[in-house]
Design an enzyme around this catalytic site. Sequence first.
Site, PDB file in Angstrom:
ATOM      1  N   LYS A  53      25.585  21.677   8.605  1.00 28.08           N
ATOM      2  CA  LYS A  53      26.447  20.773   7.831  1.00 28.08           C
ATOM      3  C   LYS A  53      26.210  20.964   6.335  1.00 28.08           C
ATOM      4  CE  LYS A  53      26.680  17.575  11.678  1.00 28.08           C
ATOM      5  NZ  LYS A  53      26.181  16.380  12.345  1.00 28.08           N
ATOM      6  N   GLN A  97      22.066  11.493  11.439  1.00 24.06           N
ATOM      7  CA  GLN A  97      22.097  12.437  12.565  1.00 24.06           C
ATOM      8  C   GLN A  97      21.551  11.775  13.831  1.00 24.06           C
ATOM      9  OE1 GLN A  97      23.465  15.615  12.498  1.00 24.06           O
ATOM     10  NE2 GLN A  97      23.114  15.624  14.690  1.00 24.06           N
ATOM     11  N   ASP A 120      31.319  10.084   9.816  1.00 25.42           N
ATOM     12  CA  ASP A 120      31.189  10.471  11.224  1.00 25.42           C
ATOM     13  C   ASP A 120      32.175   9.687  12.096  1.00 25.42           C
ATOM     14  OD1 ASP A 120      29.573  12.553  11.983  1.00 25.42           O
ATOM     15  OD2 ASP A 120      27.711  11.378  12.026  1.00 25.42           O
TER      16      ASP A 120
END
Length: 294
Positions: A53, A97, A120
């Site tokens: 990412k 994460q 997200d």
Amino acid sequence: MYQIIDGKKISAEIKIEIAKQVEEIILKGEKRPHLAAILVGGDGASETYVAHKVKACEQVGFKSTMVRFAEDISELELLSKIDDLNNDSDIDGFIVQLPLPKHFSEEKIIRAINPKKDVDGFHPENIGRMTLGLPAFVSATPFGIVELLKRYKIETSGKHCVVLGRSNIVGKPISILMSQKAEFANATVTVCHSRTQNIKEITKQADILIVALGQQGFVTADMVKNGATVIDVGIHRVKSDKTKSGWKLLGDVKFDEVAEKCSYITPVPGGVGPMTIVSLLKNTLLAAQNKIEF
Ligand code: NAP
């Protein structure tokens, strides 16, 4: 003859489009889009995902910040960092994460993220908005799947879409998106899961089959209708004596036998996977430009 849905190629094209938009932003004298990622603990797979990412941010000209915590930090410390990022005007969006170490409530952590920075798309507010068809950050994997269908101009309206899996991050959101009253949606959707009976009878009726089970090679040729579009979300790292690394990636679909029956199919690797990261970049750009009206 089937056509490969090439997620690697499409994601590279999207990165170029994003990089151009970043250049325009900078030319206008505005600030560079900025994504932050919080990583707790040293889980190998999570390290790799976050590294990808960060690299993708560099490729398109975003600023990125990596926030690392040891596995044993307290929930309070993590919540305090989330609060900092929520209030840092230089940060457009950030992710935590997952999975987090066991002593965290992931639900509590996700709820602490400001929905306007939740690139997200995991916050209940974004999921609710997406469900209602309102502007929202859509989670990266479903967002990427819809983008692939769009770019390959695959007809979805009135088609029967069967989704295998009902997870909060893939199966559930993609089933909602495919049934929305919207362009590149309007499908009739059936969702299957571990309690579904006669799965094969259902998958054989699918014009579009989206597979997100986490069961390697689950979908075989006899489960697929001739001419179907098959989207394989599964990723499995398996040992191989034919690759240099000693590993190869496989999906939830037995590609070699299923492909022959399809009109379109995603490979693993190089299908849905690369789209997940560019979708996160797209969401960050939307956040930087305040394009989602809350
Ligand atoms: P998950 O949370 O484990 O959910 C799996 C779903 O499949 C559940 O709904 C489960 O049913 C259902 N299921 C499992 N075994 C089944 C069976 N034998 N028959 C019918 N249904 C079954 O998985 P996920 O997070 O959605 O991930 C799925 C796969 O996609 C994994 O391989 C993951 O690594 C991969 N993935 C890839 C990407 C990408 O970027 N390409 C992104 C995310 C995930 P129940 O609900 O009844 O338990």
